[in-house]
Design an enzyme around this catalytic site. Sequence first.
Site, PDB file in Angstrom:
ATOM      1  N   ARG A  53      10.082  -9.237   2.261  1.00 32.48           N
ATOM      2  CA  ARG A  53       9.903  -7.853   2.699  1.00 32.48           C
ATOM      3  C   ARG A  53      10.782  -6.991   1.802  1.00 32.48           C
ATOM      4  O   ARG A  53      11.464  -7.499   0.917  1.00 32.48           O
ATOM      5  CB  ARG A  53      10.165  -7.667   4.206  1.00 32.48           C
ATOM      6  N   GLY A  54      10.761  -5.667   2.052  1.00 39.41           N
ATOM      7  CA  GLY A  54      11.445  -4.758   1.137  1.00 39.41           C
ATOM      8  C   GLY A  54      10.447  -4.358   0.055  1.00 39.41           C
ATOM      9  O   GLY A  54       9.797  -5.217  -0.555  1.00 39.41           O
ATOM     10  N   ALA A  55      10.339  -3.043  -0.178  1.00 38.24           N
ATOM     11  CA  ALA A  55       9.259  -2.533  -1.027  1.00 38.24           C
ATOM     12  C   ALA A  55       9.166  -3.214  -2.399  1.00 38.24           C
ATOM     13  O   ALA A  55       8.091  -3.695  -2.792  1.00 38.24           O
ATOM     14  CB  ALA A  55       9.395  -1.022  -1.155  1.00 38.24           C
ATOM     15  N   ARG A  90       0.452  -4.925   4.207  1.00 38.38           N
ATOM     16  CA  ARG A  90       1.378  -3.960   4.817  1.00 38.38           C
ATOM     17  C   ARG A  90       1.048  -2.575   4.260  1.00 38.38           C
ATOM     18  O   ARG A  90       0.896  -2.420   3.049  1.00 38.38           O
ATOM     19  CB  ARG A  90       2.844  -4.330   4.527  1.00 38.38           C
ATOM     20  N   ASP A 243      10.646   3.049   1.040  1.00 41.59           N
ATOM     21  CA  ASP A 243       9.385   2.306   0.884  1.00 41.59           C
ATOM     22  C   ASP A 243       8.323   3.135   0.176  1.00 41.59           C
ATOM     23  O   ASP A 243       7.355   2.591  -0.364  1.00 41.59           O
ATOM     24  CB  ASP A 243       8.869   1.869   2.254  1.00 41.59           C
TER      25      ASP A 243
HETATM   26  O1  MRU Z   1      10.030  -3.626   6.932  1.00 38.61           O
HETATM   27  P1  MRU Z   1      10.866  -3.932   5.718  1.00 38.61           P
HETATM   28  O2  MRU Z   1      11.979  -4.891   5.992  1.00 38.61           O
HETATM   29  O3  MRU Z   1      10.008  -4.350   4.541  1.00 38.61           O
HETATM   30  O4  MRU Z   1      11.511  -2.531   5.352  1.00 38.61           O
HETATM   31  C1  MRU Z   1      12.348  -2.439   4.234  1.00 38.61           C
HETATM   32  C2  MRU Z   1      12.966  -1.112   4.077  1.00 38.61           C
HETATM   33  O5  MRU Z   1      12.708  -0.182   4.805  1.00 38.61           O
HETATM   34  C3  MRU Z   1      13.856  -0.948   2.884  1.00 38.61           C
HETATM   35  O6  MRU Z   1      14.885  -0.040   3.156  1.00 38.61           O
HETATM   36  C4  MRU Z   1      13.002  -0.415   1.720  1.00 38.61           C
HETATM   37  O7  MRU Z   1      11.914  -1.256   1.492  1.00 38.61           O
HETATM   38  C5  MRU Z   1      13.767  -0.282   0.494  1.00 38.61           C
HETATM   39  S1  MRU Z   1      14.072  -1.848  -0.212  1.00 38.61           S
HETATM   40  C6  MRU Z   1      14.817  -1.716  -1.690  1.00 38.61           C
END
Ligand code: MRU
Length: 365
Positions: A53-55, A90, A243
């Site tokens: 996860r994480g963008a 997602r 994101d």
């Molecule tokens: O739902 P997630 O865990 O994928 O959400 C991640 C976030 O909101 C992070 O802050 C965002 O992706 C930035 S990651 C460098």
Amino acid sequence: MNVDGKHLRTIWLAEDGWSVVIIDQTRFPHVLETVTLKTAAEAAHAIREMLVRGAPLIGATAAYGMALAAHHAVDDTSLKRAYELLAATRPTAINLRWALDRMMARLLPLPEMTRMAIAYQEASEIAEEDVAINQAIGESGLALIESIAEAKPGQPVNILTHCNAGWLATVDWGTATAPIYKAFDKGIPVHVWVDETRPRNQGASLTAWELGKHGVPHTVIADNVGGHLMQHGMVDLCIVGTDRTTARGDVCNKIGTYLKALAAHDNGVPFYVALPSPTIDFTLKDGVAEIPIEQRNARELTHMTGRTEDGRIETVEIVAPCSPAANYGFDVTPARLVTGLITERGVIAANSEAIAAAFPERVAS
Ligand code: MRU
């Protein structure tokens, strides 16, 4: 980054040279376990179920998902099917579609016999570019931390962060954490307030884990504590990830980010967003109206998983079964509440002119 003195990334090619290894982030903080992906469907599952996860990491995994698809079949129909499968995982992080579009634009014009090798090459380039971007974000943000440190000699710079925008959310370094790691590695005293980040606890189980492994001083706080800390001068700056950020600088990030930005604004605390350029969506302006907000399974809210005293990992229900629950994954912080965007091309204002001036080639595309 460092894990018990060893360098680790979040995604890499297996020894067979074609399957893809990821760290299963659903098992943190108690278990560090890898999973090997062999098909685009397995990559899609890993993204949908948040093993990754994480963008930025979602984007890199999607790119490798296309490479896995190409390993099995390289005709247009198969690649388009993999694209659709991965794109549907997602909805909020724009890096997913950015990486998939880049893969398709590279692969479809090629003769079929060359597609597989180029797919792996392109996915690897996307991953390496992510590392380089995050390192540059680290350098841009380091100057901010350094200037605060100079103003309070001998005392730690207190930084509040939300969710996990650390190396686990990227290929390496993280976005919001990159300036923190750079400052720490340079010997600047830092201390990080880590929002637990309900309902999936990415702060408590991921950010705290990775900061701890690297040796960065930090304290986990409940999601509602930030405002109190800011009122008492205990936060020097906030740095969060994103994101998706619109052309005018509205920032979509993990649910609860907006409330932190409001508290920061009210208390005169600088609120920065670490923004890698693939996270900018130049097709959108008004983030509140236009960014699709993912709603996830209510079970993430009504149940919690943790380790019992005798070492078992167990899930328990924390909400009465008769109560419905709504699980919004993200919110949008309007640009007016953002002090600045920490990008790979420096710290810029959160407005259309500054973003377009920093990334002119993206505006045109
Ligand atoms: O739902 P997630 O865990 O994928 O959400 C991640 C976030 O909101 C992070 O802050 C965002 O992706 C930035 S990651 C460098």
